[in-house]
Design an enzyme around this catalytic site. Sequence first.
Site, PDB file in Angstrom:
ATOM      1  N   HIS A 107       0.923  -1.116  -0.132  1.00 16.59           N
ATOM      2  CA  HIS A 107      -0.067  -0.014  -0.027  1.00 16.59           C
ATOM      3  C   HIS A 107       0.815   1.193   0.027  1.00 16.59           C
ATOM      4  O   HIS A 107       1.666   1.473   0.869  1.00 16.59           O
ATOM      5  CB  HIS A 107      -0.940  -0.091   1.144  1.00 16.59           C
ATOM      6  N   GLU A 164       1.559   3.350   3.005  1.00 18.38           N
ATOM      7  CA  GLU A 164       1.980   2.883   4.267  1.00 18.38           C
ATOM      8  C   GLU A 164       3.469   2.633   4.265  1.00 18.38           C
ATOM      9  O   GLU A 164       3.892   1.574   3.594  1.00 18.38           O
ATOM     10  CB  GLU A 164       1.424   1.539   4.460  1.00 18.38           C
ATOM     11  N   GLU A 181       1.528  -5.376  10.485  1.00 19.81           N
ATOM     12  CA  GLU A 181       1.182  -3.962  10.867  1.00 19.81           C
ATOM     13  C   GLU A 181       1.862  -3.235  11.570  1.00 19.81           C
ATOM     14  O   GLU A 181       1.947  -3.643  12.644  1.00 19.81           O
ATOM     15  CB  GLU A 181      -0.398  -4.131  11.203  1.00 19.81           C
ATOM     16  N   HIS A 213       2.964  -3.639   6.463  1.00 22.24           N
ATOM     17  CA  HIS A 213       2.011  -2.539   6.112  1.00 22.24           C
ATOM     18  C   HIS A 213       1.982  -1.750   7.467  1.00 22.24           C
ATOM     19  O   HIS A 213       2.667  -1.666   8.316  1.00 22.24           O
ATOM     20  CB  HIS A 213       0.482  -3.302   6.005  1.00 22.24           C
TER      21      HIS A 213
HETATM   22 ZN   LIG Z   1      -1.927  -2.011   4.101  1.00 18.37          ZN
END
Ligand SMILES: [Zn+2]
Length: 461
Positions: A85, A88, A307, A215
């Site tokens: 992404h 990110e 994350e 991410h």
């Molecule tokens: Zn992401």
Amino acid sequence: MPHLFSIFLHLLFFKLVAPVTFRHHRYDELVRMLYKVHNECPYITRVYSIGRSVKGRHLYVLEFSDYPGTHEPLEPEVKYVGNMHGNEVLGRELLLQLSEFLCEEFRNGNQRIVRLVEGTRIHIMPSMNPDGYEVAAAQGPDTFGYLVGRNNANGVDLNRNFPDLNTYIYYNEKNGGPNHHLPLPDNWKSQVEPETKAVIQWIRSFNFVLSANLHGGAVVANYPYDKSFEHRVRGFRHTANTPTPDDKLFQKLAKVYSYAHGWMHQGWNCGDYFPDGITNGASWYSLSKGMQDFNYLHTNCFEITLELSCDKFPRQEELQREWLGNREALIQFLEQVHQGIKGMVLDENYNNVANAVISVSGINHDVTSGDHGDYFRLLLPGTYTVTATAPGFDPETLIVTVGPGEPKLVNFQLKRSILQATPKRKAPNSGHRNKVLPKKVQPQAAGKKELKMKQSQRGPA
Ligand SMILES: [Zn+2]
């Protein structure tokens, strides 16, 4: 207290590394950084591109190995992918820091890093979505465009762009059918974005064993499956714990990261609570066509999704703290590729048998041997019944006890099946089909490899 003590140990172990620049890197700077690391460590690195983004930017990978560019049998391949992404961005910067760190510590003779690089082939892709990044970076931090730059230049979310193989595996789990290497749809290339296509071709051409996809937007280690068994119920996305057959192993992999991370394991982060700092993807929220499920269902690779920050685009001043919070976790996760069992699958004449299927009884997910006849099966400590099968050969079954340390070497030597060999008598030497590569494995070479592995027992963190 134990936490402070472990931080102290880590600092003691790593010493304080030479100052590095903690700042965001645009595409040109990222490319320069990768080549800078390569120039500093030319004998253990290689820069390569797996393809181009929609706007023609290269998807670069920096490889670390004692033999860059070569797969050494019994040496596992592992990868990190960042910035899928585009907005990110922490993973992208952490992977650049990691690259510089591996290079510097190898040169400094840090025994842990030397052992890691000599025993592992590490592939680092700091950005899978360089086009999205440029859009997000042009906007910068401290803006309200939370999703600006997330997608690729065609406006597609790359983590919803992989072929959906979950539907097939959930059917097969109920009704029987293949439990691994589910085939791609015939027209898959026309259904995916250039970045996704490049990554699919990449992960099909290397026998990756372990992977993480970095991410931001939360702080948690997320493991498969991401897609719930019933993705939608009455039009709503259905959230439900949806474990893989390797659930306990995936939980352990996720916990290794969260507990080696400065604060992920504490559970409360960014206003969310995740026990131990880990979560099954589908029990958090169900998503379809993600990359981690695809890795598990189409290849031998076990991937989790990390994350790493509440802020998707953290301020530059936060990068150093983030690096210190993630550094030990990034190294420990790479070391996790060295567990379970691995070995060679050979025929009676010591030819490699590629694509042999390695099954572990009680775990409904097989892995296969690679082009060199070597296989890697991540397993938690325990006693397992392991079977190797290949077309044209009799299966071989062994009972194996796996300990907590280095992977156990378990070789298979398959005998040609009499029932199937008889009708093919006409061409006894060409009956290997394409499953067997002609390259021979020297038993001495394997012995030397083992010796090397024994010498490089990993020490405490
Ligand atoms: Zn992401």
